[in-house]
Design a protein around this motif. Structure first.
Motif, PDB file in Angstrom:
ATOM      1  N   TRP A 113      -4.164 -15.791  -3.967  1.00  0.00           N
ATOM      2  CA  TRP A 113      -4.505 -14.471  -3.456  1.00  0.00           C
ATOM      3  C   TRP A 113      -3.617 -14.094  -2.266  1.00  0.00           C
ATOM      4  CZ3 TRP A 113      -7.616 -11.324  -6.056  1.00  0.00           C
ATOM      5  CH2 TRP A 113      -8.570 -11.854  -6.912  1.00  0.00           C
ATOM      6  N   PHE A 114      -3.221 -12.838  -2.251  1.00  0.00           N
ATOM      7  CA  PHE A 114      -2.612 -12.231  -1.063  1.00  0.00           C
ATOM      8  C   PHE A 114      -3.493 -11.052  -0.661  1.00  0.00           C
ATOM      9  CE2 PHE A 114       0.918 -14.528  -2.821  1.00  0.00           C
ATOM     10  CZ  PHE A 114       1.691 -14.900  -1.729  1.00  0.00           C
ATOM     11  N   GLY A 115      -3.717 -10.917   0.635  1.00  0.00           N
ATOM     12  CA  GLY A 115      -4.488  -9.799   1.150  1.00  0.00           C
ATOM     13  C   GLY A 115      -3.563  -8.759   1.759  1.00  0.00           C
ATOM     14  N   ILE A 116      -3.791  -7.485   1.431  1.00  0.00           N
ATOM     15  CA  ILE A 116      -2.945  -6.395   1.930  1.00  0.00           C
ATOM     16  C   ILE A 116      -3.841  -5.370   2.619  1.00  0.00           C
ATOM     17  CG2 ILE A 116      -1.288  -4.605   1.269  1.00  0.00           C
ATOM     18  CD1 ILE A 116      -1.178  -6.531  -1.434  1.00  0.00           C
ATOM     19  N   GLY A 138     -14.010 -18.969  -3.543  1.00  0.00           N
ATOM     20  CA  GLY A 138     -15.340 -19.285  -3.017  1.00  0.00           C
ATOM     21  C   GLY A 138     -16.225 -18.075  -2.827  1.00  0.00           C
ATOM     22  N   TYR A 139     -15.669 -16.877  -2.992  1.00  0.00           N
ATOM     23  CA  TYR A 139     -16.463 -15.654  -2.969  1.00  0.00           C
ATOM     24  C   TYR A 139     -15.766 -14.608  -3.823  1.00  0.00           C
ATOM     25  CZ  TYR A 139     -13.082 -14.044   0.592  1.00  0.00           C
ATOM     26  OH  TYR A 139     -11.926 -13.693   1.267  1.00  0.00           O
ATOM     27  N   GLU A 140     -16.497 -13.604  -4.252  1.00  0.00           N
ATOM     28  CA  GLU A 140     -15.947 -12.572  -5.116  1.00  0.00           C
ATOM     29  C   GLU A 140     -15.659 -11.312  -4.314  1.00  0.00           C
ATOM     30  OE1 GLU A 140     -15.062 -12.555  -8.291  1.00  0.00           O
ATOM     31  OE2 GLU A 140     -15.582 -14.672  -8.535  1.00  0.00           O
ATOM     32  N   PRO A 141     -14.429 -10.784  -4.362  1.00  0.00           N
ATOM     33  CA  PRO A 141     -14.166  -9.477  -3.746  1.00  0.00           C
ATOM     34  C   PRO A 141     -15.099  -8.428  -4.345  1.00  0.00           C
ATOM     35  CG  PRO A 141     -12.115 -10.562  -4.369  1.00  0.00           C
ATOM     36  CD  PRO A 141     -13.223 -11.361  -4.975  1.00  0.00           C
ATOM     37  N   ILE A 142     -15.587  -7.512  -3.511  1.00  0.00           N
ATOM     38  CA  ILE A 142     -16.669  -6.618  -3.935  1.00  0.00           C
ATOM     39  C   ILE A 142     -16.176  -5.372  -4.670  1.00  0.00           C
ATOM     40  CG2 ILE A 142     -18.189  -7.429  -2.108  1.00  0.00           C
ATOM     41  CD1 ILE A 142     -17.546  -4.845  -0.570  1.00  0.00           C
ATOM     42  N   GLY A 143     -14.875  -5.100  -4.644  1.00  0.00           N
ATOM     43  CA  GLY A 143     -14.359  -3.958  -5.385  1.00  0.00           C
ATOM     44  C   GLY A 143     -14.140  -2.716  -4.551  1.00  0.00           C
ATOM     45  N   GLU A 144     -14.457  -2.777  -3.267  1.00  0.00           N
ATOM     46  CA  GLU A 144     -14.213  -1.647  -2.372  1.00  0.00           C
ATOM     47  C   GLU A 144     -13.953  -2.162  -0.965  1.00  0.00           C
ATOM     48  OE1 GLU A 144     -17.783   0.648  -2.717  1.00  0.00           O
ATOM     49  OE2 GLU A 144     -18.880  -0.600  -1.288  1.00  0.00           O
ATOM     50  N   GLY A 145     -13.311  -1.311  -0.159  1.00  0.00           N
ATOM     51  CA  GLY A 145     -12.985  -1.714   1.207  1.00  0.00           C
ATOM     52  C   GLY A 145     -11.535  -1.411   1.522  1.00  0.00           C
ATOM     53  N   GLU A 146     -11.111  -1.718   2.737  1.00  0.00           N
ATOM     54  CA  GLU A 146      -9.774  -1.334   3.177  1.00  0.00           C
ATOM     55  C   GLU A 146      -8.725  -2.415   2.945  1.00  0.00           C
ATOM     56  OE1 GLU A 146      -9.952  -2.311   7.954  1.00  0.00           O
ATOM     57  OE2 GLU A 146     -10.682  -0.364   7.258  1.00  0.00           O
ATOM     58  N   HIS A 147      -9.113  -3.484   2.270  1.00  0.00           N
ATOM     59  CA  HIS A 147      -8.172  -4.572   1.967  1.00  0.00           C
ATOM     60  C   HIS A 147      -7.979  -4.684   0.458  1.00  0.00           C
ATOM     61  CE1 HIS A 147      -8.329  -6.101   6.125  1.00  0.00           C
ATOM     62  NE2 HIS A 147      -9.594  -5.745   6.063  1.00  0.00           N
ATOM     63  N   ILE A 148      -6.733  -4.793   0.033  1.00  0.00           N
ATOM     64  CA  ILE A 148      -6.420  -5.070  -1.369  1.00  0.00           C
ATOM     65  C   ILE A 148      -6.188  -6.570  -1.507  1.00  0.00           C
ATOM     66  CG2 ILE A 148      -4.756  -4.741  -3.235  1.00  0.00           C
ATOM     67  CD1 ILE A 148      -4.137  -1.987  -2.088  1.00  0.00           C
ATOM     68  N   TYR A 149      -6.895  -7.195  -2.438  1.00  0.00           N
ATOM     69  CA  TYR A 149      -6.648  -8.592  -2.775  1.00  0.00           C
ATOM     70  C   TYR A 149      -5.799  -8.609  -4.053  1.00  0.00           C
ATOM     71  CZ  TYR A 149     -10.033 -10.697   0.507  1.00  0.00           C
ATOM     72  OH  TYR A 149     -10.695 -11.128   1.630  1.00  0.00           O
ATOM     73  N   ALA A 150      -4.616  -9.194  -3.964  1.00  0.00           N
ATOM     74  CA  ALA A 150      -3.715  -9.284  -5.122  1.00  0.00           C
ATOM     75  C   ALA A 150      -3.654 -10.734  -5.607  1.00  0.00           C
ATOM     76  CB  ALA A 150      -2.323  -8.790  -4.739  1.00  0.00           C
ATOM     77  N   TRP A 151      -3.978 -10.923  -6.879  1.00  0.00           N
ATOM     78  CA  TRP A 151      -3.913 -12.251  -7.506  1.00  0.00           C
ATOM     79  C   TRP A 151      -2.528 -12.383  -8.124  1.00  0.00           C
ATOM     80  CZ3 TRP A 151      -6.040 -16.757  -7.298  1.00  0.00           C
ATOM     81  CH2 TRP A 151      -6.068 -17.645  -8.376  1.00  0.00           C
TER      82      TRP A 151
END
Length: 341
Positions: free
Chosen positions: A87-90, A33-46
């Motif tokens: 998705w998993f968030g790290i 429902g939203y696109e990860p922006i490509g930066e930040g302190e969280h890794i989204y793993a598909w």
């Protein structure tokens, strides 16, 4: 707390089939429902997983990343007996990215990663997309017509049998056995099992309400005092007038008749609907009182469900289906109106 008696919305088709003979027969992809922006302190793993449950895989990801389990999150649990992409968030602030080349968990594959500035939280999903195959159909008579009907008129928004645990060894489902122990005052010390028991208990009561709404023909027919949930929102309002505007909003799927997710507090419904919901609560007092004692609050959930983008192929006694459902809805609620599986 039986689950075998819940009503069907449509006349039951005398068709059986083989389901989940292979994990690939039940494929699920999350729609964030939203696109990860490509930066930040969280890794989204598909991640694609096959034959694994979500909580177990989260533990393996945390172990591989040398992080505490609380640093790994997911938007929703996915069926173990399936092939799913989710998705998993790290949470990894101020550190270099993780090298996944040596991540070796049988049945799991990290397909891609991207950074984001917000934590991946439970329930943020917009939808899930399903591709399902049911093989060895005993018949196909009426199946095409039923699919057309479901595409137009939808199905009851029942919680699926997965919520109640394995029914192969107990027709109630293992989580409901735990729930009954909790109702009887037996403590459940395992945090995960306790959570599943509470969820199963609450879901069971909701399904009871849906069953009775089908029985008295009020699942899709609005009444004065009904609580309407706005599509894609937790907002709701109580019906004080049934007019063309209300009927049209229901037809356009802008609003949905809702049923209670039981907890402490007053029901927002009124008049005959309030009396109806209270009567079911009174008939299941041990369940409702336990839910109230656990600190849960009254919430609402749509009583009716429409699969979107529904497509199907019937070929050589095999049904292949594709459709999307909003987050929290169960594909098996669609399947139960089609085939005995």
């Amino acid at each position: 707390m039986d689950i075998q008696h819940w009503s069907y919305l449509y006349p039951k088709l005398n068709i059986s089939g083989l389901f989940k003979d292979s994990p690939c027969d039940f494929q699920v992809k999350e729609v964030l429902g939203y696109e990860p922006i490509g930066e930040g302190e969280h890794i989204y793993a598909w991640v694609r997983k096959t034959g694994l449950n979500t909580a177990f895989l989260a533990e393996q990801i945390a172990k591989y990343a040398k992080l505490p389990l609380r640093a790994v999150t997911y938007a929703g649990r996915k069926d173990k007996h399936a092939q799913t992409e989710q998705w998993f968030g790290i949470h990894l602030p101020g550190k270099t990215d993780i090298d996944w080349s040596n991540f070796d968990v049988d049945g799991a594959e990290v397909l891609k990663t991207i950074r984001h500035n917000k934590k991946l939280r439970t329930g943020v999903l917009k939808a899930n997309h399903f591709k399902i195959r049911i093989k060895e159909l005993t018949d196909t008579a009426g199946l095409e017509e039923r699919l057309e009907t479901i595409s137009t008129l939808g199905v009851p928004n029942y919680f699926g049998e997965q919520r109640f645990g394995d029914t192969r060894y107990d027709p109630k489902g293992g989580n409901l056995v735990l729930a009954e122990k909790m109702i009887a005052g037996e403590p459940i010390r395992n945090r995960n099992k306790r959570s599943m028991a509470i969820s199963a208990m609450r879901s069971w009561f909701f399904n009871e309400v849906i069953h009775h709404k089908i029985q008295n023909n009020t699942l899709t027919t609005p009444q004065l005092g009904d609580v309407m949930e706005l599509a894609g929102s937790n907002s709701f309002f109580c019906v004080d007038e049934i007019n063309d505007t209300l009927i049209n909003r229901l037809k356009q799927r802008d609003i949905f008749i809702s049923a209670p997710m039981w907890g402490a507090g007053n029901l927002p419904s009124k008049e005959a609907v309030l009396a109806f919901e209270e009567s079911i609560a009174s008939a299941n007092k041990s369940v409702t009182e336990t839910l109230e004692s656990l600190g849960l609050k009254q919430e609402r959930r749509a009583a009716h469900l429409y699969p979107t983008n529904l497509k199907w192929i019937i070929d050589n006694n095999t049904l292949t289906l594709e459709f999307s459902l909003p987050s929290g809805a169960f594909a098996t609620s669609v399947l139960r109106e089609l085939v005995n599986i």
